[in-house]
Design a protein around this motif. Structure first.
Motif, PDB file in Angstrom:
ATOM      1  N   TYR A 102     -13.244  88.535 -15.153  1.00  0.00           N
ATOM      2  CA  TYR A 102     -11.938  88.363 -14.042  1.00  0.00           C
ATOM      3  C   TYR A 102     -12.939  88.816 -12.930  1.00  0.00           C
ATOM      4  O   TYR A 102     -13.560  90.219 -12.671  1.00  0.00           O
ATOM      5  CB  TYR A 102     -10.967  89.400 -13.936  1.00  0.00           C
ATOM      6  CG  TYR A 102     -10.401  88.162 -15.986  1.00  0.00           C
ATOM      7  CD1 TYR A 102      -9.845  87.185 -15.375  1.00  0.00           C
ATOM      8  CD2 TYR A 102     -10.151  89.435 -16.846  1.00  0.00           C
ATOM      9  CE1 TYR A 102      -9.258  86.913 -16.547  1.00  0.00           C
ATOM     10  CE2 TYR A 102      -8.753  88.668 -18.124  1.00  0.00           C
ATOM     11  CZ  TYR A 102      -8.463  87.616 -17.379  1.00  0.00           C
ATOM     12  OH  TYR A 102      -7.043  87.034 -18.732  1.00  0.00           O
ATOM     13  N   PRO A 119      -8.498  92.680 -11.053  1.00  0.00           N
ATOM     14  CA  PRO A 119      -7.898  92.516 -11.976  1.00  0.00           C
ATOM     15  C   PRO A 119      -7.914  94.008 -12.539  1.00  0.00           C
ATOM     16  O   PRO A 119      -7.770  94.500 -12.447  1.00  0.00           O
ATOM     17  CB  PRO A 119      -8.632  91.929 -13.083  1.00  0.00           C
ATOM     18  CG  PRO A 119     -10.186  91.554 -12.660  1.00  0.00           C
ATOM     19  CD  PRO A 119     -10.023  92.127 -11.059  1.00  0.00           C
ATOM     20  N   LYS A 120      -6.197  93.493 -13.851  1.00  0.00           N
ATOM     21  CA  LYS A 120      -5.862  94.961 -14.472  1.00  0.00           C
ATOM     22  C   LYS A 120      -6.774  95.774 -15.121  1.00  0.00           C
ATOM     23  O   LYS A 120      -7.687  96.748 -15.741  1.00  0.00           O
ATOM     24  CB  LYS A 120      -4.840  95.165 -15.492  1.00  0.00           C
ATOM     25  CG  LYS A 120      -4.092  96.170 -15.819  1.00  0.00           C
ATOM     26  CD  LYS A 120      -3.161  95.603 -16.878  1.00  0.00           C
ATOM     27  CE  LYS A 120      -2.384  97.057 -17.927  1.00  0.00           C
ATOM     28  NZ  LYS A 120      -1.397  96.724 -18.277  1.00  0.00           N
ATOM     29  N   HIS A 121      -8.207  94.030 -15.563  1.00  0.00           N
ATOM     30  CA  HIS A 121      -9.347  95.042 -16.872  1.00  0.00           C
ATOM     31  C   HIS A 121     -10.151  94.336 -15.848  1.00  0.00           C
ATOM     32  O   HIS A 121     -10.247  94.154 -15.993  1.00  0.00           O
ATOM     33  CB  HIS A 121      -9.324  94.228 -18.637  1.00  0.00           C
ATOM     34  CG  HIS A 121      -7.265  94.435 -18.687  1.00  0.00           C
ATOM     35  ND1 HIS A 121      -6.992  95.331 -19.960  1.00  0.00           N
ATOM     36  CD2 HIS A 121      -6.740  93.041 -19.182  1.00  0.00           C
ATOM     37  CE1 HIS A 121      -6.251  95.117 -19.562  1.00  0.00           C
ATOM     38  NE2 HIS A 121      -5.754  94.285 -20.163  1.00  0.00           N
ATOM     39  N   ASP A 141      -3.309  95.551  -7.527  1.00  0.00           N
ATOM     40  CA  ASP A 141      -4.041  95.258  -9.566  1.00  0.00           C
ATOM     41  C   ASP A 141      -3.104  94.018  -9.557  1.00  0.00           C
ATOM     42  O   ASP A 141      -2.120  93.836  -8.990  1.00  0.00           O
ATOM     43  CB  ASP A 141      -3.699  97.050 -10.242  1.00  0.00           C
ATOM     44  CG  ASP A 141      -4.996  97.438  -9.799  1.00  0.00           C
ATOM     45  OD1 ASP A 141      -5.880  97.202 -10.411  1.00  0.00           O
ATOM     46  OD2 ASP A 141      -4.359  98.796 -10.802  1.00  0.00           O
ATOM     47  N   ASP A 143      -1.646  91.474 -13.168  1.00  0.00           N
ATOM     48  CA  ASP A 143      -2.181  91.853 -14.319  1.00  0.00           C
ATOM     49  C   ASP A 143      -0.873  90.350 -14.898  1.00  0.00           C
ATOM     50  O   ASP A 143       0.678  91.690 -14.592  1.00  0.00           O
ATOM     51  CB  ASP A 143      -2.323  92.739 -15.611  1.00  0.00           C
ATOM     52  CG  ASP A 143      -2.258  92.541 -17.134  1.00  0.00           C
ATOM     53  OD1 ASP A 143      -2.778  91.433 -17.232  1.00  0.00           O
ATOM     54  OD2 ASP A 143      -1.590  93.185 -17.372  1.00  0.00           O
ATOM     55  N   PRO A 144      -1.011  89.478 -15.174  1.00  0.00           N
ATOM     56  CA  PRO A 144      -2.411  88.222 -14.850  1.00  0.00           C
ATOM     57  C   PRO A 144      -2.896  88.531 -13.695  1.00  0.00           C
ATOM     58  O   PRO A 144      -1.959  88.772 -12.741  1.00  0.00           O
ATOM     59  CB  PRO A 144      -1.900  87.382 -15.653  1.00  0.00           C
ATOM     60  CG  PRO A 144      -0.014  87.337 -15.431  1.00  0.00           C
ATOM     61  CD  PRO A 144      -0.251  88.330 -15.361  1.00  0.00           C
TER      62      PRO A 144
END
Length: 277
Positions: A102, A119-121, A141, A143-144
């Motif tokens: 991402y 992105p969160k991840h 942040d 997500d998505p």
């Protein structure tokens, strides 16, 4: 006709520690006060530029975000080349399918406010970069992760091989509707791959800036060091590389300076050019 001078920042005008020496500041400011036209072309945002260059006299429009944006020294937007929400979402989807990645998004939200959306991840390169934006209200942040209304830059940070694979996939899918800049990051051990609007690069921005400044190509001088300056060199009458520039840029330069960015290469050239001192 007055000459116009445009310099890249990182590893060109700025020292490696992102500082500006007293000498470079003195030469720049004296030249501007004499009426010389000096400006910058950088991958950095307006906010980042104003923070780094707070002691420089800036009177000409600035090329920002690799050429996506031209802004006045006061922050007024003069031109923006942005990817819309639909194509932004398609790029995000393709990046995840091909590389499991991402990106970081740099864009303008629905109110026209500059945002950095993470992105969160995240991978560890993104985490490292995020650490430099401590308490920055522009950072969000998601997500998505979804594209913004106007996406100025879609940025991937990974290895050379992974970014090369992703570049091939994006070019195959989107063709000439996007511009991709991919290079080794000068500060972190990774590769940056930036996806932009097809006209969101330094060369298109310089051509527009030449119109704004009412100067022709033959009266434009540019300074650079890296891959994202190659296009810039094609739109200028005089191309000057600093001593620490990549070999490819040196090969296309009219002049290679004997000094590096840490030796105030651009300021040394300008001092001689304007007979300062």
């Amino acid at each position: 006709m007055k000459q116009f001078y445009l310099t890249d920042l990182d590893k060109t005008f700025l020292r490696t520690d992102l500082s500006i020496s007293h000498y470079s500041r003195k030469v720049w400011n004296e030249a501007v006060e004499r009426g010389e036209k000096l400006s910058i072309a950088t991958a950095r945002s307006y906010t980042g530029v104003r923070k780094l260059l707070k002691e420089l006299h800036l009177k000409e429009p600035l090329i920002l975000l690799d050429g996506v944006m031209i802004a006045s020294p006061e922050g007024e937007l003069l031109h923006v080349s942005a990817l819309n929400r639909e194509i932004g979402d398609e790029i995000i989807e393709t990046g995840y399918k091909v590389g499991g990645l991402y990106p970081l998004l740099v864009g303008l939200d629905d109110e026209g406010i500059e945002r950095f959306v993470y992105p969160k991840h995240r991978n560890h390169y993104q985490e490292e970069l995020l650490g430099t934006y401590h308490n920055d209200r522009r950072v969000l942040d998601a997500d998505p992760l979804r594209a913004m209304k106007r996406n100025l830059k879609i940025v991937y940070m990974e290895s050379e091989d992974v970014t090369a694979e992703l570049e091939r996939a994006l070019k195959e899918r989107f063709g000439g509707t996007i511009e991709i800049k991919r290079s080794k990051d000068p500060y972190m051990d990774c590769w940056f791959m930036t996806v932009l609007h097809a006209e969101g690069d330094k060369v298109h921005a310089l051509m527009r800036l030449e119109e704004i400044e009412e100067v022709d190509r033959d009266h434009t001088t540019v300074f650079g060091d890296s891959h994202n300056d190659l296009g810039l060199f094609t739109a200028a009458g005089r191309k000057i590389a600093v001593a620490n520039a990549i070999d490819e840029l040196k090969a296309s330069a009219d002049e290679v300076l004997p000094w590096t960015n840490d030796e105030d290469a651009v300021a040394r050239f300008l001092e001689k050019e304007f007979s300062i001192g």
